[in-house]
Write an enzyme that holds these catalytic residues in place. Structure first.
Site, PDB file in Angstrom:
ATOM      1  N   GLU A 117      -4.798  -8.845  -0.400  1.00 31.77           N
ATOM      2  CA  GLU A 117      -5.598  -8.568   0.811  1.00 31.77           C
ATOM      3  C   GLU A 117      -7.054  -8.472   0.377  1.00 31.77           C
ATOM      4  O   GLU A 117      -7.399  -7.658  -0.488  1.00 31.77           O
ATOM      5  CB  GLU A 117      -5.162  -7.274   1.507  1.00 31.77           C
ATOM      6  CG  GLU A 117      -3.786  -7.374   2.141  1.00 31.77           C
ATOM      7  CD  GLU A 117      -3.402  -6.153   2.986  1.00 31.77           C
ATOM      8  OE1 GLU A 117      -4.288  -5.479   3.549  1.00 31.77           O
ATOM      9  OE2 GLU A 117      -2.185  -5.875   3.048  1.00 31.77           O
ATOM     10  N   GLU A 141       0.839  -1.209   0.000  1.00 31.87           N
ATOM     11  CA  GLU A 141       0.000   0.000   0.000  1.00 31.87           C
ATOM     12  C   GLU A 141       0.871   1.255   0.000  1.00 31.87           C
ATOM     13  O   GLU A 141       0.725   2.135   0.858  1.00 31.87           O
ATOM     14  CB  GLU A 141      -0.983  -0.022   1.181  1.00 31.87           C
ATOM     15  CG  GLU A 141      -1.966  -1.173   1.052  1.00 31.87           C
ATOM     16  CD  GLU A 141      -3.195  -1.094   1.968  1.00 31.87           C
ATOM     17  OE1 GLU A 141      -3.253  -0.221   2.842  1.00 31.87           O
ATOM     18  OE2 GLU A 141      -4.107  -1.929   1.767  1.00 31.87           O
TER      19      GLU A 141
END
Ligand code: AHR
Length: 515
Positions: free
Chosen positions: A319, A199
């Site tokens: 994820e 991220e």
């Protein structure tokens, strides 16, 4: 006609009439092309993600060698045994947001000498680094799973990342390989999957896609494949529908990566964020958001096709899962949530969608394995239970490495207020021994679904089934009632001319196996 013949004739006619009537009534039709299919469902779609977050690593896996909880070299036995039953193919670690603050050298050597740090993302608790590289790779060996390690781009250096690879995988004489040997591991490990940051558009450094693309190229240059360990480099991908991120990364760096990630959390209910106290509006909203995975993956795939029509670069959904409110009285930074039949439906739907996209999606990692977010296992000191989501992974394991079969499903909508979603969701595969696995989800919380199935290219001799459902959509397992939601044999299916007829209970995940 003799009396006996008359009885047999009547029974046969009645059953034919019943079949015909059921078929005519069926609003739901499913065609499975059992003799077609070319794409393999990569087993890694059934992967997991475990972060240094709350009680996932500590308590979830790691209890330490001196713990009264039965363990092997500090890793709890019950959790390993349960995970082995669902065949975890790949495990991503150490984060998540934690990865871009993690300095791997803090987690090697004698445990009592390892420095501590503050886990700033997750509760600002002190991390003692007792679970580090050796412990993680030992866990993977105990599980028989492939490690997928995520490196630190946000606050780390190229040198640090380069040395980590050398430490783990170099067989010859080198400063890092020698350090590994001094720490008790003679032979290198096999570490194929390596993520270059997590991220990085957010907790991993708040970068723009162009900036990260340059950083990715710089970092990956120094990630070497040593001693026959061919690295599979995974670039940080988009948050949900950030299609521009995928466009820029593919344009700038596709030829230097093996995989590009994608994160999709489907959140929680419409009004209630509780994992176990919600109404039909929350149920509908949650499942609709889970179904969005199909659009997301399709659109990211289209962009990837533009730059990589040969589909060399994998899309890695590393994820995914639900994100409810934490259980009352627990640390908000620990993301400990319960898991109900609704989570099982989310898992069933998501895995079906990921299977259907296996021409490009070749790994996915549910967040997170134990005690965090959509966990498959919950622990309380020495106690352990498995969640409804666990059972879905267990029921779907026949899809791992099987050939995806093309399906056509025409299903009645599940209408709620003035919105609707398809009422059913499916994927099918044929494994190496010829068994056809069909996993179906009935999203409607109150209506059963008759399905008329056509099996093309196969005349099955036998069908067996299992079902996961419960009397209420909020049903979940607790330490007092660990088996409230668990799979049962499913008998509402019969082989009929050209296929099968079945009746799926409301709010259910069903597995059919044809031989
Ligand atoms: O899984 C919890 C967090 O969600 C991860 O650390 C991060 O990558 C994501 O935002």
């Amino acid at each position: 006609m003799t009396y006996l013949k008359w009885i047999l004739f009547s029974l046969l006619s009645v059953s034919l009439v019943v079949c015909a009537a059921e078929a005519a009534d069926a609003q739901n039709r499913l065609i499975i092309n059992a003799d077609l299919g070319k794409e393999k469902i990569n087993r890694n779609i059934y992967g997991h993600f475990s972060e240094h977050l709350g009680r996932c690593v500590y308590e979830g896996y790691w209890v330490g060698e001196d713990s009264p909880i039965p363990n092997v070299r500090g890793i709890r036995k019950d959790v390993v045994e349960a995970l082995k039953k669902i065949q975890v193919p790949v495990l991503r670690w150490p984060g998540g947001c934690f990865a871009d603050e993690y300095h791997w050298m803090d987690g090697i050597g004698p445990r009592e000498k390892r420095p501590t740090m503050v886990n700033t993302h997750w509760g600002k608790v002190t991390e003692n680094n007792h679970f580090g590289t050796h412990e993680f790779l030992d866990l993977c060996e105990q599980l028989g799973t492939e490690p997928y390690i995520c490196g630190n781009v946000g606050s780390g250096t190229v040198q640090e990342m380069q040395q980590w690879i050398e430490y783990m995988t170099f067989d010859g004489v080198s400063p890092m390989a020698d350090l590994r040997r001094r720490n008790g591991r003679e032979k290198p490990w096999r570490v194929k999957y390596f993520g270059v940051g997590n991220e990085n558009w957010g907790c991993g450094g708040s970068m723009t896609p162009d900036y990260y693309a340059n950083e990715y190229k710089r970092f990956q240059t120094y990630l070497r494949s040593f001693s026959g360990n061919i690295l599979f480099k995974i670039a940080c991908g988009a948050n949900k529908a950030d299609y521009n991120w995928t466009e820029v990364l593919m344009r700038e760096a596709a030829r230097r990566m093996n995989g590009l990630s994608l994160h999709h959390y489907c959140g929680t209910g419409r009004k209630s964020r509780s994992a176990t106290s919600f109404d039909e509006g929350d149920w509908f909203f949650q499942l609709r958001n889970a179904l969005f995975m199909d659009e997301l993956v399709s659109r990211h795939k289209t962009l990837m096709d533009k730059y990589d029509p040969e589909k060399r670069v994998d899309l890695i959904v590393d994820e995914w899962g639900t994100w409810h409110a934490v259980e009352p009285g627990t640390n908000p930074g620990f993301l400990y949530q319960q898991n109900s039949l609704r989570d099982a439906l989310v898992a069933g739907v998501s895995l079906n969608i990921l299977n259907q996209h296996c021409d490009r999606v070749r790994m996915a990692n549910i967040a997170q394995t134990v005690n965090v977010l959509q966990a498959v296992i919950l622990t309380d000191k020495e106690k352990m239970i498995v969640t409804p989501t666990y059972h879905v992974f267990e029921m779907y394991k026949g899809h791992q490495d099987a050939v995806l079969l093309p399906t056509a499903l025409s299903a009645a909508d599940y209408v709620f207020e003035n919105e609707k979603v398809p009422g059913l969701n499916v994927s099918a595969s044929r494994d190496a021994s010829g068994v056809v696995h069909v996993t179906l989800c009935n999203l409607h919380p109150a209506q059963a679904a008759e399905v008329q199935g056509e099996l093309r290219g196969m005349s099955p001799r036998q069908v067996s089934g299992r079902v996961l459902t419960a009397d209420s959509m909020t049903a979940h397992n607790t330490f007092d009632q660990p088996d409230r939601v668990k799979p049962d044999d499913f008998r509402d299916v019969k082989i009929a001319a050209g296929g099968f007829l079945t009746r799926l209970p409301p709010k259910s995940v069903v597995l059919l196996e044809f031989r």
